[in-house]
Design an enzyme around this catalytic site. Structure first.
Site, PDB file in Angstrom:
ATOM      1  N   GLU A   1       0.787  -1.231   0.000  1.00  0.00           N
ATOM      2  CA  GLU A   1       0.000   0.000   0.000  1.00  0.00           C
ATOM      3  C   GLU A   1       0.823   1.288   0.000  1.00  0.00           C
ATOM      4  O   GLU A   1       0.511   2.227   0.719  1.00  0.00           O
ATOM      5  CB  GLU A   1      -0.966  -0.009   1.201  1.00  0.00           C
ATOM      6  CG  GLU A   1      -1.954  -1.152   1.141  1.00  0.00           C
ATOM      7  CD  GLU A   1      -2.841  -1.264   2.376  1.00  0.00           C
ATOM      8  OE1 GLU A   1      -4.039  -1.527   2.183  1.00  0.00           O
ATOM      9  OE2 GLU A   1      -2.348  -1.110   3.499  1.00  0.00           O
TER      10      GLU A   1
HETATM   11  C1  TNX Z   1      -4.585  -4.302   4.872  1.00  0.00           C
HETATM   12  S1  TNX Z   1      -2.661  -6.560   4.731  1.00  0.00           S
HETATM   13  C2  TNX Z   1      -3.326  -3.996   5.346  1.00  0.00           C
HETATM   14  C3  TNX Z   1      -3.149  -3.633   6.755  1.00  0.00           C
HETATM   15  C4  TNX Z   1      -4.458  -3.483   7.467  1.00  0.00           C
HETATM   16  C5  TNX Z   1      -5.384  -4.613   7.073  1.00  0.00           C
HETATM   17  C6  TNX Z   1      -6.696  -4.574   7.795  1.00  0.00           C
HETATM   18  C7  TNX Z   1      -1.767  -5.453   4.393  1.00  0.00           C
HETATM   19  C8  TNX Z   1      -0.546  -5.898   3.785  1.00  0.00           C
HETATM   20  N1  TNX Z   1      -2.171  -4.195   4.614  1.00  0.00           N
HETATM   21  O1  TNX Z   1      -2.391  -2.444   6.847  1.00  0.00           O
HETATM   22  O2  TNX Z   1      -4.218  -3.502   8.832  1.00  0.00           O
HETATM   23  O3  TNX Z   1      -5.629  -4.561   5.694  1.00  0.00           O
HETATM   24  O4  TNX Z   1      -7.483  -5.685   7.462  1.00  0.00           O
END
Ligand code: TNX
Length: 485
Positions: A297
């Site tokens: 992300e």
């Molecule tokens: C996605 S999983 C994210 C996390 C959040 C999560 C909540 C991932 C690699 N990134 O930063 O905590 O979703 O479900």
């Protein structure tokens, strides 16, 4: 019942004649190198039954419990053979980790005897041979969104070790908090650790704390995989050091739950000096072969910058002698030899996992709609998220890693990992409620051969485990899918 009731289902298990009676005169005779596992067995039996067993490595008469390291090599580092007869119990493995797994199985047989009528620690005859399907059977805990103390993380390790999980992935840094002391960068813990979601005071692990966790995990044959999440999810570092920011001003602390807004600066030399120090110190404290570098992300970065950055970080990790693990987005850039890619985001589908495999990487499967322990069980779950849908016990259980994704075959899968993100999970009670019973369900996905897995059977085996959880004070979610006794 498959595997005479054991979770995760063993490769082979058959009931034998008669039963073995455990009492105060029962002695555990262990090879010298198996004494720590034998002590662990004695502790577990004492807390299950109240019966105190003695342990020694003196050679002696047959009978009692034998814990030995002369098991067949074909059971590998983690497999074991267990035989229970009226004359004694023999646990064999090639390596101590296998004995430890056998102890978990034996404890479940003992538990079954304790709950099957008037109290009599009498273990039904059985012959079991067993080894894991996947090498990486992980449990991830996000200690960044909410901080969890050393004692709480130890409890999480215990919850995972009961079901033969062997990797503890600690998500140590995120926008809301930095949780590990780094000698050369003291503001990370003075400033970066002082926040968490909701505005609480956060916290961090000293090097001694971290060493204590590594030691506790290793005594349970679990490898710690620390995650330093970069280039995104880095606001806590950016709040600690103005010089890491593009404009030279420290970012404001962040205690909410949005994602995707923070990023380290790809073109600033200090970014890499920082990462060499951090990753170098974390690697020095971590005996296991993997460092998790996040990579998820990073929504404010161009694809080109992201690839430049992640390639460089993987080279830093390789130069320290470790292997990188990264979330699925990592596959967009060059992958260093040996890098492992973790599939999570079921939103865009599995294309990135397939591409990672095409680039030669192995993958860890943590599909959010199966393996995310922060998803709500159903519409009535108070805690948790629902962006990947509800994940009840059957969703967590009823899938096969080798057929989940077209183009990702069994040999491409290093393993399976359950992930507990903690935006809404603030204390150990919350943690237990979200982890149990889905963590044991995912443990069976990772351990048992597909031919031994069956939902209708699993729900009965799982139901029987509930008695032990209640006795251990585990606040598990009583999913209506399971016929709890
Ligand atoms: C996605 S999983 C994210 C996390 C959040 C999560 C909540 C991932 C690699 N990134 O930063 O905590 O979703 O479900």
């Amino acid at each position: 019942m498959i595997g005479i009731g054991v979770v995760p289902a063993p490769v082979s298990a058959v009931a034998g004649a008669g039963s073995f009676v455990l009492d105060e005169s029962t002695h555990i005779r262990a090879d010298p190198a198996a004494i720590p596992v034998a002590e662990h067995l004695a502790d577990a039996v004492r807390s299950l039954t109240g019966v105190a067993l003695t342990v020694s490595s003196e050679p002696g008469a047959d009978g009692g419990l034998a814990v030995r390291l002369d098991g067949a090599a074909r059971f590998g580092a983690e497999g074991y053979e267990l035989e229970v007869t009226p004359d004694g119990v023999v646990l064999l493995a090639h390596e101590p980790a296998g004995l430890f797994n056998g102890v978990q199985t034996f404890c479940q047989l003992v538990q079954a005897s304790v709950t099957s009528g008037p109290f009599r620690p009498e273990v039904a005859g059985a012959r079991i041979s067993d080894l894991p399907r996947f090498a990486w059977r992980g449990a991830m805990l996000d200690v960044a969104r909410h901080f969890f103390s050393v004692a709480e993380v130890k409890r999480f390790i215990d919850l995972a070790a009961l079901y033969k999980l062997n990797v503890l992935h600690l998500h140590l840094t995120d926008d809301q908090g930095w949780r590990i002391a780094i000698d050369g960068w003291p503001e990370l813990t003075r400033i970066g650790a002082s926040t968490e979601v909701g505005g609480g005071s956060g916290g961090f692990y000293t090097k001694a704390d971290y060493a204590e966790l590594v030691e506790y995990a290793s005594a349970r044959y679990m490898t710690v995989v620390p995650e330093i999440d970069v280039p995104g999810h880095s606001n806590a570092a950016l709040a600690s050091y103005p010089e890491l920011n593009r404009d030279g001003n420290a970012a404001a602390p962040f205690t909410s739950t949005d994602v995707g807004f923070s990023a380290l600066c790809v073109d600033k030399p200090i970014t890499y000096a920082f990462l060499e120090d951090v990753l170098g110190e974390v690697a020095a404290m971590t005996p296991g072969p993997f460092l998790h570098i996040g990579g998820d992300e990073a929504q404010t970065m161009t694809d080109e910058d992201y690839a430049t950055f992640t390639e460089r970080v993987q080279k830093i990790v390789a130069a320290i002698g470790k292997r990188s693990v990264g979330w699925q987005e990592l596959m967009a850039g060059p992958l260093e030899r040996g890098t492992v890619v973790q599939y999570w985001n079921t939103g865009p589908g599995p294309a990135q996992a397939v591409q990672a495999v095409q680039k030669g990487a192995q993958v860890i499967l943590s599909p959010a709609d199966r393996a995310y322990l922060d998803m709500k069980y159903d519409g009535s779950t108070e805690l948790g998220n629902d962006w990947a849908g509800y994940v009840d016990v059957r969703d967590a259980y009823d899938w096969d890693p080798a057929t989940l994704i077209d183009g990702v075959e069994e040999a491409d899968v290093l393993g399976v990992e359950a992930a507990l993100w903690t935006e809404t999970v603030a204390d150990i009670g919350d943690l237990e409620t979200m982890a149990y019973p889905r963590l044991p369900a995912l443990a069976e996905v990772a351990w048992s051969p597909s031919a031994r897995r069956d939902w209708a059977d699993f729900r009965l085996r799982l139901a029987a485990q509930g008695t032990r959880w209640a006795a251990m004070g585990i606040r598990f979610h009583c999913s209506p899918q399971i016929p709890w006794s």
